[in-house]
Design a protein around this motif. Structure first.
Motif, short mmCIF file in Angstrom:
data_model
loop_
_atom_site.label_atom_id
_atom_site.label_comp_id
_atom_site.label_asym_id
_atom_site.label_seq_id
_atom_site.Cartn_x
_atom_site.Cartn_y
_atom_site.Cartn_z
N ALA A 46 -4.54 1.41 17.81
CA ALA A 46 -5.82 0.76 18.07
C ALA A 46 -6.80 0.91 16.92
O ALA A 46 -7.64 0.04 16.68
N LYS A 47 -6.69 1.98 16.14
CA LYS A 47 -7.60 2.18 15.01
C LYS A 47 -7.36 1.14 13.92
O LYS A 47 -8.25 0.82 13.16
N VAL A 48 -6.13 0.65 13.84
CA VAL A 48 -5.80 -0.41 12.87
C VAL A 48 -6.33 -1.75 13.36
O VAL A 48 -6.92 -2.53 12.60
N ARG A 52 -10.54 0.06 11.53
CA ARG A 52 -10.96 1.39 11.06
C ARG A 52 -9.95 2.01 10.10
O ARG A 52 -10.31 2.83 9.25
N GLN A 53 -8.70 1.65 10.25
CA GLN A 53 -7.66 2.22 9.39
C GLN A 53 -6.70 1.12 8.95
O GLN A 53 -6.64 0.05 9.55
N ARG A 82 -2.28 8.84 5.38
CA ARG A 82 -3.08 7.83 4.66
C ARG A 82 -3.82 8.37 3.44
O ARG A 82 -3.96 7.66 2.46
N ALA A 83 -4.37 9.56 3.48
CA ALA A 83 -5.13 10.06 2.33
C ALA A 83 -5.10 11.58 2.33
O ALA A 83 -4.96 12.21 3.38
N GLY A 84 -5.24 12.17 1.14
CA GLY A 84 -5.40 13.60 1.03
C GLY A 84 -4.20 14.38 0.55
O GLY A 84 -4.31 15.58 0.31
N GLY A 85 -3.06 13.74 0.40
CA GLY A 85 -1.86 14.48 -0.01
C GLY A 85 -2.01 15.16 -1.36
O GLY A 85 -1.67 16.34 -1.52
#
Length: 399
Positions: A46-48, A52-53, A82-85
């Motif tokens: 749902a965030k996609v 939002r994502q 998605r981010a931060g790796g």
């Protein structure tokens, strides 16, 4: 008595005092790896759909391989979506030497030491998720050294647990695709199916739920997951509509930190409310239980800092008579949830399977607790191929 002559009781400093008298071993090397694990197909919840994502196409893994002076080894990991790796890998490389030469058996002390090294980043979030890779490696090492599966080291209540699948019923899937995916999961021996909801058109959600409810055999548990997309009024309305359907739980109907709203839903709906996967600190996990904000806690061990804080969160859930269904990470949570007295749920995802040489045993709606020492996991050759950066600290911990 004059203030200047009063004696002040000696206090041990925070974050792991340099008291080495009881040391029985020492960490001599750590290898850190940033692994980017690709998914077969991008996934949308749902965030996609709400913008939002972006669709999820890969998982970033931070692997930690540690070795001690006595020759003991441990492997742990953390992840982000998605981010931060790259940020987690950089932070891990920066702080890893702070625990070298320390006794790996003193896991609580080392967790605190790393926490205070990263304190300026906040008590939670990326810093705690990075710590989780070290912490999990240390618990793996300790259990391996004892010749025990981690579940047995922690004191297992279960040899197997209920398992449900969350992978084939995302919002991009048609009803026919969801039914086919559910049939494949049931064929693998999985005992529950969870589907995504939270579309802009709630009637479409209800149609898809009814279609799946009608399709699934009565003995298969059925859950739905809204991924934080509703407000309180809508969640209550939706919950009352589906209350007669016998759902095992409704997951994340509200914002993850809306403890009050989730608690209100838990009081007013017959269907159990599940939440907790997005919490990023043990403090938040404890608040979730203290505020009776759910019927089922889905706290994710690696998001709150590893095995050490998860054991505290699990004890709090037990004290407040809350069930647990830890988020994702079945390879780790199968050990941790086994130490919970009541009957937990384990969430089945095969995303991480290519990272490891070993597989979990699933049959008759249950997953068996592995009998191999430690986590019972070794990084695969594929994991090595997907490694985009690595760093040896000390002598390095890679076999």
């Amino acid at each position: 008595m004059d203030l200047s002559t009063r004696r002040i009781a000696a206090r041990r400093p925070f974050g792991g005092a340099p008291d080495r008298a009881a040391a029985q071993d020492a960490l001599t090397g750590i290898t850190l790896s940033h692994i980017v694990l690709p998914l077969e197909n991008p996934l949308s919840d749902a965030k996609v759909l709400t913008g939002r994502q972006s669709p999820l196409s890969a998982v970033d893994i931070l692997a930690c391989e540690a070795v001690s002076e006595n020759g003991h080894r441990g492997m742990g990991f953390a992840y982000t979506l998605r981010a931060g790796g790259s940020g987690m890998f950089a932070l891990a490389c920066e702080v890893a030497d702070r625990i070298l030469s320390h006794d790996p058996n003193d896991i609580g002390r080392l967790w605190e030491r790393l926490r205070w090294q990263t304190n300026s980043l906040g008590q939670g979030g990326m810093s705690y998720q990075t710590i989780g890779a070290f912490d999990t490696a240390l618990w793996d090492m300790k259990a391996r050294a004892a010749g025990l599966p981690l579940a047995k080291l922690l004191g297992a209540h279960h040899d197997s647990m209920r398992i449900y699948n969350s992978q084939g019923q995302y919002l991009q899937a048609s009803v026919d695709e969801m039914k086919a995916a559910a049939d494949r999961s049931i064929g693998l021996g999985i005992g529950g199916i969870k589907m995504k909801v939270g579309q802009p058109d709630g009637q479409e959600d209800l149609k898809r739920i009814q279609a799946m409810r009608d399709h699934l055999p009565d003995h298969i548990a059925f859950m739905v997951d809204a991924n934080q997309q509703w407000d309180r009024a809508y969640a209550l309305q939706f919950g009352r509509i589906v209350d007669e359907m016998g759902l095992a739980f409704i997951e994340e109907p509200l914002d993850a930190l809306d403890f009050e709203g989730h608690a209100d839903l838990a009081r007013n709906l017959a269907t159990p409310i599940a939440t907790g996967e997005m919490l990023t600190s043990p403090t938040e996990a404890i608040q979730l239980a203290q505020q009776a904000a759910c019927d089922v806690s889905q706290v994710d061990a690696l998001r709150i800092g590893g095995v050490t804080p998860f054991l505290k969160a699990m004890a709090m859930a037990e004290a407040h008579r809350i069930q647990i269904a830890p988020h994702w990470l079945m390879e780790l949570h199968v050990h941790l949830a086994a130490a919970f007295p009541e009957a937990p749920w384990i969430e089945h995802f095969h995303w991480l399977e290519p990272l490891f040489d070993e597989r979990l045993d699933i049959a008759d709606g249950r997953v068996a607790v592995p009998t191999r020492p430690g986590l019972g996991l070794t990084l695969s050759s594929k994991a090595r191929d997907w490694t985009v950066a690595s760093q040896d600290i000390g002598e390095g911990g890679r076999p």
